[in-house]
Design a protein around this motif. Structure first.
Motif, mmCIF file in Angstrom:
data_model
loop_
_atom_site.group_PDB
_atom_site.id
_atom_site.type_symbol
_atom_site.label_atom_id
_atom_site.label_comp_id
_atom_site.label_asym_id
_atom_site.label_seq_id
_atom_site.Cartn_x
_atom_site.Cartn_y
_atom_site.Cartn_z
ATOM 1 N N PRO A 60 0.823 -1.209 0.000
ATOM 2 C CA PRO A 60 0.000 0.000 0.000
ATOM 3 C C PRO A 60 0.860 1.264 0.000
ATOM 4 N N LYS A 61 0.245 2.369 -0.359
ATOM 5 C CA LYS A 61 0.941 3.663 -0.432
ATOM 6 C C LYS A 61 1.601 3.995 0.907
ATOM 7 N N GLU A 65 5.945 10.782 4.315
ATOM 8 C CA GLU A 65 7.046 11.141 3.423
ATOM 9 C C GLU A 65 8.357 10.937 4.172
ATOM 10 N N TYR A 105 7.635 2.693 -7.075
ATOM 11 C CA TYR A 105 6.714 2.704 -5.939
ATOM 12 C C TYR A 105 6.952 3.935 -5.069
ATOM 13 N N TRP A 106 8.212 4.199 -4.730
ATOM 14 C CA TRP A 106 8.521 5.338 -3.856
ATOM 15 C C TRP A 106 8.265 6.666 -4.570
ATOM 16 N N GLN A 108 6.036 7.320 -6.894
ATOM 17 C CA GLN A 108 4.584 7.545 -6.928
ATOM 18 C C GLN A 108 4.011 7.731 -5.530
ATOM 19 N N GLY A 109 4.411 6.890 -4.597
ATOM 20 C CA GLY A 109 3.860 6.935 -3.246
ATOM 21 C C GLY A 109 4.236 8.167 -2.460
ATOM 22 N N ASP A 111 4.751 11.057 -3.939
ATOM 23 C CA ASP A 111 4.372 12.191 -4.792
ATOM 24 C C ASP A 111 5.588 12.994 -5.236
#
Length: 185
Positions: A60-61, A65, A105-106, A108-109, A111
């Protein structure tokens, strides 16, 4: 997960460890454990460093941050860049290209800007993705070790079980220390 939670709590309580200086790093399965820990226990680690690890496809996201450093050999046959004879293509990007999928993944997750800044030498390709919005804390530095296999770059020049001989000329420990010291900004 429980062991790491207790360890971090004890370090903070008994030794007054600075929460801003708690960094999680690991190699191979240890990298996957460190990644899972920061995802399941947000706010505990200041940074994450993954060397030759990857994430499951259904992760999951990220809930927070944080700066992430990935160090990975482009000839890693365990946490691959591409399908191999022992791991043929499945048609799922995250299974066929787990190293690149982890970096994506990182990005996108967290932002981050979709187009990284790239620096390249004869030994490494460094892709750095910074926050897409002003003031974001997330960051991804993806260090691809050219010709590197499943090993800790700069480690002892011997082959361990399930690992390759580490590449020389790239010092993963130095990169990790520099990154965790905050010299990534």
């Amino acid at each position: 997960m429980g062991y790491l939670s207790v360890l971090v709590s004890r370090l903070r309580q008994e030794y007054h460890a600075d929460p801003e200086r708690i960094h999680l790093a690991g190699f191979s399965n240890g990298a996957m454990l460190a990644s899972r820990f920061v995802l399941e226990r947000p706010g505990v680690a200041a940074t994450l460093v993954s060397v030759a690890g990857y994430l499951p496809c259904d992760t999951p996201k990220p809930p927070e941050e944080l700066p992430v450093l990935i160090i990975h050999g482009d000839r890693d046959q365990v946490a691959r860049f591409a399908p191999t004879a022992t791991h043929p293509a499945t048609g799922r990007f995250c299974e066929d290209h787990p190293a690149r999928a982890q970096a994506d993944y990182w990005v996108q997750g967290l932002d981050l800007a979709p187009t990284p800044k790239v620096r390249e030498t004869a030994l490494v390709r460094v892709e750095e993705s910074t926050p897409d919005k002003k003031g974001g804390r997330g960051l991804l530095r993806f260090v691809i070790v050219k010709g590197g296999g499943h090993a800790w770059p700069g480690g002892p020049r011997e082959r361990f079980r399930y690992c390759d001989v580490p590449s020389s000329g790239v010092d993963a420990t130095g990169l990790l220390l520099e990154f965790c010291a905050g010299r990534h900004r």
